[in-house]
Design an enzyme around this catalytic site. Structure first.
Site, PDB file in Angstrom:
ATOM      1  N   VAL A  34      -4.947  -3.761   0.895  1.00 30.50           N
ATOM      2  CA  VAL A  34      -5.872  -3.150   1.858  1.00 30.50           C
ATOM      3  C   VAL A  34      -6.634  -4.242   2.607  1.00 30.50           C
ATOM      4  CG1 VAL A  34      -7.819  -1.565   2.175  1.00 30.50           C
ATOM      5  CG2 VAL A  34      -6.156  -1.126   0.360  1.00 30.50           C
ATOM      6  N   LYS A  65      -4.105   3.095   2.972  1.00 32.21           N
ATOM      7  CA  LYS A  65      -5.218   2.198   2.635  1.00 32.21           C
ATOM      8  C   LYS A  65      -6.481   2.999   2.335  1.00 32.21           C
ATOM      9  CE  LYS A  65      -3.368  -1.509   5.551  1.00 32.21           C
ATOM     10  NZ  LYS A  65      -3.333  -2.011   6.926  1.00 32.21           N
ATOM     11  N   LYS A  97       0.812  -1.224   0.000  1.00 32.93           N
ATOM     12  CA  LYS A  97       0.000   0.000   0.000  1.00 32.93           C
ATOM     13  C   LYS A  97       0.840   1.266   0.000  1.00 32.93           C
ATOM     14  CE  LYS A  97       0.158  -2.318   3.159  1.00 32.93           C
ATOM     15  NZ  LYS A  97      -0.241  -3.542   3.805  1.00 32.93           N
TER      16      LYS A  97
HETATM   17  N1  HSE Z   1       0.538  -2.995   9.815  1.00 35.84           N
HETATM   18  C1  HSE Z   1      -0.763  -3.222   9.275  1.00 35.84           C
HETATM   19  C2  HSE Z   1      -1.775  -3.310  10.400  1.00 35.84           C
HETATM   20  C3  HSE Z   1      -0.875  -4.473   8.469  1.00 35.84           C
HETATM   21  O1  HSE Z   1      -1.412  -3.248  11.579  1.00 35.84           O
HETATM   22  O2  HSE Z   1      -2.942  -3.416  10.089  1.00 35.84           O
HETATM   23  C4  HSE Z   1      -0.267  -4.328   7.124  1.00 35.84           C
HETATM   24  O3  HSE Z   1      -0.979  -3.414   6.378  1.00 35.84           O
END
Ligand code: HSE
Length: 440
Positions: free
Chosen positions: A132, A205, A105
């Site tokens: 996403v 996202k 993303k």
């Molecule tokens: N680091 C992200 C989260 C997951 O904690 O949702 C990867 O997009």
């Protein structure tokens, strides 16, 4: 059966998850799409690095070009993350006319339009379902399921790390730093955690969701972002007392019809912690789970829920893209799913200062006569109405929390009023303010 060769770049958490999922369900996928996907090579940072699922050594190389430039490789996955090597990998593959599947993303947020243009120039596609909300097929839903709808509102809990931290803070009345430290030790939060907790991962996202929902690319710098660092157990507690739960929300909302002008759809696109009614389904989304609430003008309200990250959930989304990519290759479809079809309406992202919402404000004030009146006067002069006030009983002269719920007001007006309030000598800490989203 037709066979397509896959070259994988990235064999870490998600990459090894995809490798494993293909071993597990490759035959199922082949039966469903009539094409077998054969992993030819996997480029990794280091052959020896630990990975959640093993990948036999014969597949591994540390030279990604050996994978992408292999003439036998017909599909490429980019699962390395970041925006430097990943960009080179994606561009190289697209220039060779090879479809690329990515979960990245941050890369799309920074270079999306250029990469989509590159794909188009070379007659191929860039697939990004996994970018996403991991395993939730929300991009397919927006692009295909809701193709006959105008998306009037979308609210997403799209960062599992933040949702996990907020859930634990709420349940345990623990402070942010303690929960973050423990979450890092348990592997639920990255070190450093900034991309997640400062809201940037959610911003990337939300930008992708907004762009798909409205058919116009919305660059990250149009998306106002606030993270969760400022939230204290006191805020969660008072919010609960008022019937709300605090969630980090990605918001894509068509603003009121009367604000439409010159054929433009005025849109709010932002990421911030918001109070949502505790009896709303989004308030019940706990821990690392993600959820996206989509309101379409034909379908009404819909909800998508699932794991937003992790090796298996993300692999599920990559498999779905692999199926699409394989079918596109077989059918010779250059642009079966153009990334962003321009919608019929132009879109205008409204600056956050002009967005109207209700607010929850927590002040730390000295408990003495006249304090409330002085604060109320500032809001009154700014034409901002106070809906309710809570002040736990304290002792005269002590610093006490003062909680105010404000009626709807433009964001900029609330911000300026709070700047003035912060300068009052009786106010002893920077004001804390969260917006209220009624989700109606
Ligand atoms: N680091 C992200 C989260 C997951 O904690 O949702 C990867 O997009």
């Amino acid at each position: 059966m037709e066979v397509l060769n896959l070259g994988m770049v990235g064999g870490g958490t998600v990459g090894s998850g995809v490798f494993h999922a293909l071993q597990q369900n490759g035959a199922l996928l082949a039966a469903r799409i009539g094409i077998r996907i054969h992993v030819r090579k996997v480029a990794v940072k280091s052959v020896e690095e630990p990975r959640p699922y093993p990948i036999p050594r014969r597949f591994l190389t540390t030279n990604w070009r050996e994978v992408v430039e292999d003439p036998q490789v017909q599909l490429v996955t980019e699962l390395v993350g970041g925006t430097t090597v990943a960009r080179e990998v994606v561009e190289t593959a697209l220039r060779l006319g090879k479809p690329v599947i990515t979960a990245n993303k941050a890369l799309l947020s920074a270079h999306g339009p250029a990469l989509f243009a590159e794909a188009e120039r070379h007659g191929t596609n860039l697939y990004f379902e996994a970018s996403v909300c991991g395993g939730i097929p929300i991009l397919k839903a927006l692009r295909e399921g809701f193709v006959g709808n105008r998306v009037t509102a979308l609210y997403g809990i799209v960062n599992g790390t933040c949702n996990y931290i907020l859930t634990r803070m709420t349940q345990e009345r623990a402070d942010f730093q303690t929960v973050l430290r423990e979450a890092q030790q348990e592997g639920y939060a990255e070190t450093p955690p900034d991309l997640d907790i400062d809201g940037h991962d959610a911003q990337h996202k939300t930008g992708i969701l907004a762009s798909l929902a409205h058919g116009h690319w919305i660059p990250a710098d149009y998306i106002a972002v606030e993270g969760i660092r400022a939230i204290t157990p006191l805020d969660l507690q008072f919010a609960a007392q008022l019937g709300y739960t605090i969630k980090l929300l990605g918001i894509v909302k068509q603003l009121k019809e009367r604000a439409r002008h010159q054929g433009e759809v005025p849109l709010q696109v932002s990421v911030y912690p918001a109070l949502v009614p505790s009896d709303h389904v989004l308030a019940r989304v706990q821990g690392v789970y993600n959820a996206v609430f989509v309101r379409g003008d034909v379908v009404g309200d819909t909800l998508f829920y699932g794991r937003g990250a992790g090796k298996d959930a993300t692999a599920s989304a990559v498999l779905s893209d692999l199926a699409d990519a394989a079918l596109d290759v077989r059918l010779g479809t250059r642009r079966r799913r153009p990334a962003f079809v321009k919608g019929p309406d132009a879109v205008r992202v409204v600056p956050l200062d002009d967005v109207v919402s209700r607010s929850f404000v927590r002040l730390s004030v000295i408990d003495q006569p006249g304090v409330l009146a002085r604060i109320a006067a500032v809001f009154g002069r700014a034409r901002i109405g106070i809906a309710s006030v809570i002040q736990p009983e304290g002792h005269t002269g002590e610093v006490v929390p003062l909680i105010l719920m404000l009626h709807e007001a433009p964001d900029g007006a609330v911000r300026k009023a709070l700047d003035r309030i912060a300068r009052l000598p009786v106010v002893k800490a920077p004001p804390v303010r969260f917006r209220v989203e009624s989700l109606t």
